[in-house]
Motif scaffolding. Structure first.
Motif: not given
Length: 289
Positions: A206-211, A36-37
């Motif tokens: 990362l997919r959980k962050v997206e959602d 992400l960074a």
């Protein structure tokens, strides 16, 4: 004491944190923060002083040459960065470091001071653990939230784990004490392939962050890395009858369970994610490993 290099005005910021060590099986969570960074071009704001929190005989500093050839010592630390994801509804504060060896309550208090000074409205804590999970199936990610209203809105439960905890557990409790809503995501890394990296687990986080944040994270080569990782473990399992049989038993147990990945809601989320990513992919290659 952390001194920020300026205090930028942020739009509805959320704090994302991950720490190497006990909370970070196969480096899956810290790798997610690193990704992400990089893709969001995060800007550094400061570091927590290492002398206060690290035992240098456990987390030793390293020595090496920088880009100009000057030899420098790099000390274990926890860095604070800020990112403004393109087309996202909010800014993000990234906290990425190593689980401290001492003074955990003071350490968490410093992080919450940062969250307060930057106006964070929620904390998202990323972790990874070793589990009886087959590498051939989607990586399970468990989620919990400390705030009852947030938990209800997201369809999550309050934390129920009992036993030894890491700094993520202490930080989540500190968030609750300071009335900062906090969500934690834990990826279940197959314990028989615990060596880092595990790009499939990183991708699941990362997919959980997206959602949760309703945005699209550029994934780059990560989906292909996850597929290559799975193929590599397949090859290793084929060469070891005992491991192959064990993986089959895990697959049977997993397939017999009531998998959240198979629900209509999960399928709808996956389709929405695909539609959001089409401009990035040009409507071509799928990103699911």
């Amino acid at each position: 004491m952390l001194e920020l290099e300026g205090t930028p005005e942020l739009d509805d910021p959320v704090l994302l944190a991950a720490f190497e060590g006990w909370n970070d099986a196969a480096d899956a969570a810290s790798s997610a923060l690193d990704h992400l960074a990089k893709v969001w071009k995060a800007q550094p704001l400061g570091e927590l002083g290492s002398d206060d929190y690290y035992d240098y005989q456990v987390n030793r500093p390293t020595v090496g040459a920088d880009a100009q050839g000057v030899r420098r010592i790099t000390w274990p630390s926890t860095r604070v960065m800020v990112a403004r994801p393109p087309d996202a509804p909010r800014d993000v504060i990234l906290v990425r470091g190593i689980e401290p060896n001492m003074r955990w309550r003071q350490f968490c208090a410093e992080i919450l001071d940062v969250a307060d000074s930057l106006g964070a409205e929620m904390a998202v804590l990323l972790g990874a653990l070793l589990a009886d999970s087959p590498h051939t199936r989607p990586i399970p990610v468990t989620a919990s939230a400390t705030d009852p209203e947030l938990a209800s809105a997201l369809g999550l439960e309050a934390p129920t784990y009992e036993g030894p905890t890491g700094v993520l557990g202490v930080l989540q409790e500190a968030c609750h004490s300071e009335s900062l809503p906090a969500v934690s995501f834990w990826a279940a890394v197959p314990h028989y392939v615990a060596s880092s990296p595990c790009p499939k687990a990183t991708l699941a986080l990362l997919r959980k962050v997206e959602d949760l944040l309703d945005l699209t994270v550029p994934l780059g080569d990560l989906p292909e890395d996850a597929r290559a990782w799975e193929r590599g473990v397949d090859d290793l399992a084929r060469d070891d009858t005992e491991v192959s049989e064990y993986v089959q038993s895990l697959e049977q147990a997993r397939d017999a369970a009531d998998l959240p990945e198979a629900t209509g809601e999960a399928i709808a989320k996956e389709f929405e994610r695909y539609l959001r990513r089409r401009p990035e992919r040009g409507g071509g290659e799928q990103d699911r490993p």
